[in-house]
Design an enzyme around this catalytic site. Structure first.
Site, PDB file in Angstrom:
ATOM      1  N   ARG A 103      36.153  43.842  42.706  1.00  0.00           N
ATOM      2  CA  ARG A 103      35.260  43.042  43.263  1.00  0.00           C
ATOM      3  C   ARG A 103      35.708  42.307  44.524  1.00  0.00           C
ATOM      4  O   ARG A 103      35.177  41.161  45.004  1.00  0.00           O
ATOM      5  CB  ARG A 103      34.680  42.020  42.457  1.00  0.00           C
ATOM      6  CG  ARG A 103      35.975  41.182  41.813  1.00  0.00           C
ATOM      7  CD  ARG A 103      35.911  39.840  41.109  1.00  0.00           C
ATOM      8  NE  ARG A 103      37.135  39.607  40.516  1.00  0.00           N
ATOM      9  CZ  ARG A 103      37.080  38.667  39.780  1.00  0.00           C
ATOM     10  NH1 ARG A 103      36.286  37.808  39.500  1.00  0.00           N
ATOM     11  NH2 ARG A 103      38.390  38.676  39.106  1.00  0.00           N
ATOM     12  N   GLY A 135      31.278  43.956  40.047  1.00  0.00           N
ATOM     13  CA  GLY A 135      31.700  43.682  41.601  1.00  0.00           C
ATOM     14  C   GLY A 135      31.435  42.297  42.021  1.00  0.00           C
ATOM     15  O   GLY A 135      31.800  41.958  43.276  1.00  0.00           O
ATOM     16  N   ASP A 269      49.373  43.233  39.336  1.00  0.00           N
ATOM     17  CA  ASP A 269      48.371  43.586  40.277  1.00  0.00           C
ATOM     18  C   ASP A 269      47.883  42.208  41.104  1.00  0.00           C
ATOM     19  O   ASP A 269      47.221  42.193  42.012  1.00  0.00           O
ATOM     20  CB  ASP A 269      47.003  44.265  39.860  1.00  0.00           C
ATOM     21  CG  ASP A 269      46.383  43.545  38.676  1.00  0.00           C
ATOM     22  OD1 ASP A 269      47.228  43.388  37.628  1.00  0.00           O
ATOM     23  OD2 ASP A 269      45.199  43.193  38.769  1.00  0.00           O
ATOM     24  N   ASN A 270      48.466  41.041  40.369  1.00  0.00           N
ATOM     25  CA  ASN A 270      48.084  39.871  41.048  1.00  0.00           C
ATOM     26  C   ASN A 270      49.247  39.214  41.717  1.00  0.00           C
ATOM     27  O   ASN A 270      49.399  38.140  41.851  1.00  0.00           O
ATOM     28  CB  ASN A 270      47.542  38.887  39.958  1.00  0.00           C
ATOM     29  CG  ASN A 270      46.264  39.433  39.539  1.00  0.00           C
ATOM     30  OD1 ASN A 270      45.360  39.948  40.400  1.00  0.00           O
ATOM     31  ND2 ASN A 270      45.696  38.776  38.147  1.00  0.00           N
ATOM     32  N   ASP A 279      44.514  35.594  43.975  1.00  0.00           N
ATOM     33  CA  ASP A 279      43.923  35.663  42.768  1.00  0.00           C
ATOM     34  C   ASP A 279      43.858  34.409  41.792  1.00  0.00           C
ATOM     35  O   ASP A 279      44.387  34.380  40.820  1.00  0.00           O
ATOM     36  CB  ASP A 279      44.391  36.854  41.817  1.00  0.00           C
ATOM     37  CG  ASP A 279      43.635  38.297  42.406  1.00  0.00           C
ATOM     38  OD1 ASP A 279      42.950  38.270  43.639  1.00  0.00           O
ATOM     39  OD2 ASP A 279      43.511  39.261  41.799  1.00  0.00           O
TER      40      ASP A 279
HETATM   41  P1  AMP Z   1      42.039  40.177  37.787  1.00  0.00           P
HETATM   42  O1  AMP Z   1      42.669  40.031  36.574  1.00  0.00           O
HETATM   43  O2  AMP Z   1      40.645  39.116  37.944  1.00  0.00           O
HETATM   44  O3  AMP Z   1      42.817  40.204  38.938  1.00  0.00           O
HETATM   45  O4  AMP Z   1      41.220  41.438  37.858  1.00  0.00           O
HETATM   46  C1  AMP Z   1      41.863  42.731  37.167  1.00  0.00           C
HETATM   47  C2  AMP Z   1      41.215  43.808  37.627  1.00  0.00           C
HETATM   48  O5  AMP Z   1      39.903  43.906  37.417  1.00  0.00           O
HETATM   49  C3  AMP Z   1      41.038  43.942  39.460  1.00  0.00           C
HETATM   50  O6  AMP Z   1      41.042  45.338  39.657  1.00  0.00           O
HETATM   51  C4  AMP Z   1      39.579  43.405  39.531  1.00  0.00           C
HETATM   52  O7  AMP Z   1      39.138  44.030  41.000  1.00  0.00           O
HETATM   53  C5  AMP Z   1      38.860  43.848  38.496  1.00  0.00           C
HETATM   54  N1  AMP Z   1      37.650  43.026  38.185  1.00  0.00           N
HETATM   55  C6  AMP Z   1      37.696  41.908  37.745  1.00  0.00           C
HETATM   56  N2  AMP Z   1      36.382  41.269  37.733  1.00  0.00           N
HETATM   57  C7  AMP Z   1      35.573  42.307  38.192  1.00  0.00           C
HETATM   58  C8  AMP Z   1      34.131  42.214  38.369  1.00  0.00           C
HETATM   59  N3  AMP Z   1      33.195  41.211  38.163  1.00  0.00           N
HETATM   60  N4  AMP Z   1      33.673  43.526  39.124  1.00  0.00           N
HETATM   61  C9  AMP Z   1      34.491  44.448  39.208  1.00  0.00           C
HETATM   62  N5  AMP Z   1      35.854  44.435  39.086  1.00  0.00           N
HETATM   63  C10 AMP Z   1      36.293  43.459  38.495  1.00  0.00           C
HETATM   64 MG    MG Z   2      43.549  40.456  40.713  1.00  0.00          MG
END
Ligand code: AMP
Ligand code: MG
Length: 521
Positions: A103, A135, A269-270, A279
């Site tokens: 996203r 996204g 990944d963060n 993030d």
């Molecule tokens: P995060 O833990 O929030 O950093 O997200 C982990 C993964 O999920 C990353 O690849 C983000 O891009 C993906 N992600 C989180 N929320 C969304 C969303 N609403 N739409 C698409 N991908 C998401």
């Molecule tokens: Mg992330």
């Protein structure tokens, strides 16, 4: 509005050969070209003029339609081609495979005053990495990211920055607590700014696929553009790189522990390769000092990402990065010695940081015990971390324990909890502390000033962010503005804002959004 465009990343690293925007595995590429979704009715809620200045934009630029259209994803800035990054990662301790910018969409790199930045929209629509999600991002999480990223910057904590916060005009469906109660929320877009958005997981992606060639390209690129002080060659170069990432990551963690910030989702990944806080999801601020606290309800069981565990987790994540880089180094011993040094360095830097918080300039061996005793005491009853350390600076060398206690008393959430045993322990500690202060050479006034420069008066308490969200949901953005201004000077006395130097109100104790957050942003 004129931006000085640069596109090193997309020019020098391999692109996904497909431009089809559907969720899929992307092989042998660092990124995929993707166009942001057109928002139906974008509205600028708030922009940081300081971040604008950093990338060469004036307040007039920020007020322009050009700005609104560019940073909402409505139009593509001339001569740029937006893209989403490919990366992988370990989530909550488990290998999660390909993740990527699901996203987030990078608009372009820009150069200003010899510094380069990547501008990235968060919540601008689906990408090949969106997996099963949409996204988009919602207003509440976007306010939290915008306010906190900038607050962290002004606290002196390494962080990605936030240029702008906009409404998209579209609605997004979210199940806040993952309990089968989805509801529509306002969609929003934040523009994040950082030297790059390369993460530990970017390297893990190629390692997991045994794609040495692309791992090398990405690592060489990162060192060349972002670690210019590294001059060594061959294996040494990669080791120097890893050492540098270890150092900056450690420094970042020390800052988190200093201000009471809990990231909440320290997945690999963060973890920014630049040692920047990145993030802002279900993060939170320690109110009562509790090392076992995490705001993230998704992590309620194991509390992997609790406050007190952040230094260990950073090391765990560094191990994962070391594993990936091993493919280029082929020798575990030097990587292990960097990792082993982390724990020793952490202990030393943590103690130095705590000495600063306590206003101790002269190093005494017994300080470690003083600090340990204090962190134990802080947990006996609910004690507000921010208020405690801020008020500690008012204690004078000659204060008796009783006088000193009066000065910190306000930081206890419930004075009734203070048993005689606890009171005695506090008095002993305060007695010891004022004696220890007598060994220092600076005056009480000087020490107060030094302590107030590391112990913030104002942080983005969880309930404060939530109040600004509740108002913004109703179309009132005045509190977003007020908090933004307040948090620009977190170490200053701001008499007009004294109401924000207060303990968490009781209604916020167990409220969704205040003490309980999920990843559903
Ligand atoms: P995060 O833990 O929030 O950093 O997200 C982990 C993964 O999920 C990353 O690849 C983000 O891009 C993906 N992600 C989180 N929320 C969304 C969303 N609403 N739409 C698409 N991908 C998401
Ligand atoms: Mg992330």
């Amino acid at each position: 509005m004129k931006l000085h465009i640069q596109n090193n990343f997309t020019a020098e690293l391999p692109a996904d050969s497909s431009e089809i925007n559907t969720p899929r595995q992307v092989e042998k590429a660092c990124f995929s070209y993707v166009t942001p979704k057109q928002p139906s009715n974008p509205l600028l809620i708030h922009a940081s003029t300081e971040v604008g200045d950093l990338i060469g934009l004036s307040p007039e630029d920020i007020a322009s339609n050009d700005f609104l259209n560019t940073f909402s994803g409505k139009r593509i800035y001339p001569n740029t081609k937006p893209y989403a990054l490919a990366y992988a990662g370990h989530q909550f301790g488990n290998w999660a495979g390909q993740l990527g910018d699901g996203r987030a969409i990078n608009l372009t790199e820009v150069v200003h005053n010899n510094q380069s930045f990547t501008l990235q929209l968060k919540g601008a629509g689906p990408t090949p990495y969106s997996r099963t999600a949409d996204g988009f991002a919602v207003l509440r999480s976007s306010i939290r990211e915008h306010l906190c990223a900038e607050a962290m910057h002004y606290l002196g904590v390494p962080t990605t920055r936030s240029l702008s916060l906009m409404l998209s005009g579209d609605e997004v469906l979210r199940d806040i607590l993952y309990n089968g109660n989805p509801a529509y929320e306002k969609g929003a877009i934040v523009c994040r700014v950082a030297p790059s958005f390369i993460r530990f997981g970017s390297f893990e992606l190629f390692y997991a696929r045994n794609d040495r060639a692309n791992l090398k390209s990405l690592t060489d690129f990162t060192i060349k553009h972002h670690f210019p002080t590294i001059e060594s060659e061959g294996i040494e170069k990669y080791l120097d790189f890893f050492q540098e990432v270890t150092n900056t990551t450690l420094d970042m963690i020390i800052h988190w522990q200093r201000v009471g910030f809990v990231h909440g989702v320290m997945n690999t990944d963060n973890m920014s390769i630049h040692g920047l806080t990145i993030d802002y999801g279900p993060y939170g601020w320690l109110e009562d000092y509790n090392p076992n606290w995490t705001p993230n309800t998704t992590d309620r069981q194991n509390k992997r990402y609790r406050f007190g565990n952040q230094p260990e987790i950073a090391l765990w994540n560094l191990y994962k990065l070391a594993n990936a880089l091993y493919l280029l180094i082929n020798d575990a011993t030097p990587l292990e010695s960097i990792l082993n040094a982390y724990s020793v360095d952490y202990q030393k830097k943590y103690l130095d940081m705590m000495r600063n918080k306590l206003g101790l300039n002269i190093e005494k061996e017994e300080d470690a015990i003083l600090v340990e005793r204090l962190t134990e005491l802080l947990q006996l009853v609910e004690t507000d971390m921010t208020i405690f350390f801020r008020n500690l600076s008012t204690i004078k060398k000659q204060d008796t324990a009783e006088i000193a206690f009066e000065k910190i008393k306000i930081s206890f959430y419930n004075e009734k909890d203070l048993t005689e045993f606890i009171l005695n322990n506090w008095c002993n500690w305060l007695d010891y502390y004022s004696k220890r202060l007598q060994q220092e050479t600076v005056t009480d006034e000087e020490r107060k000033e030094e302590m107030n420069a590391v112990n913030p008066k104002y942080v983005l308490r969880n309930y404060m962010a939530q109040l600004s969200i509740d108002a913004a949901d109703k179309g009132d953005y005045s509190m977003v503005n007020e908090l933004f201004e307040l948090l620009k000077k977190p170490y200053h006395e701001q008499p007009d804002f004294e109401k924000w130097f207060a303990k968490r109100p009781d209604w916020a104790r167990d409220k969704v959004g205040c003490s309980m957050l999920s990843c559903s942003s």
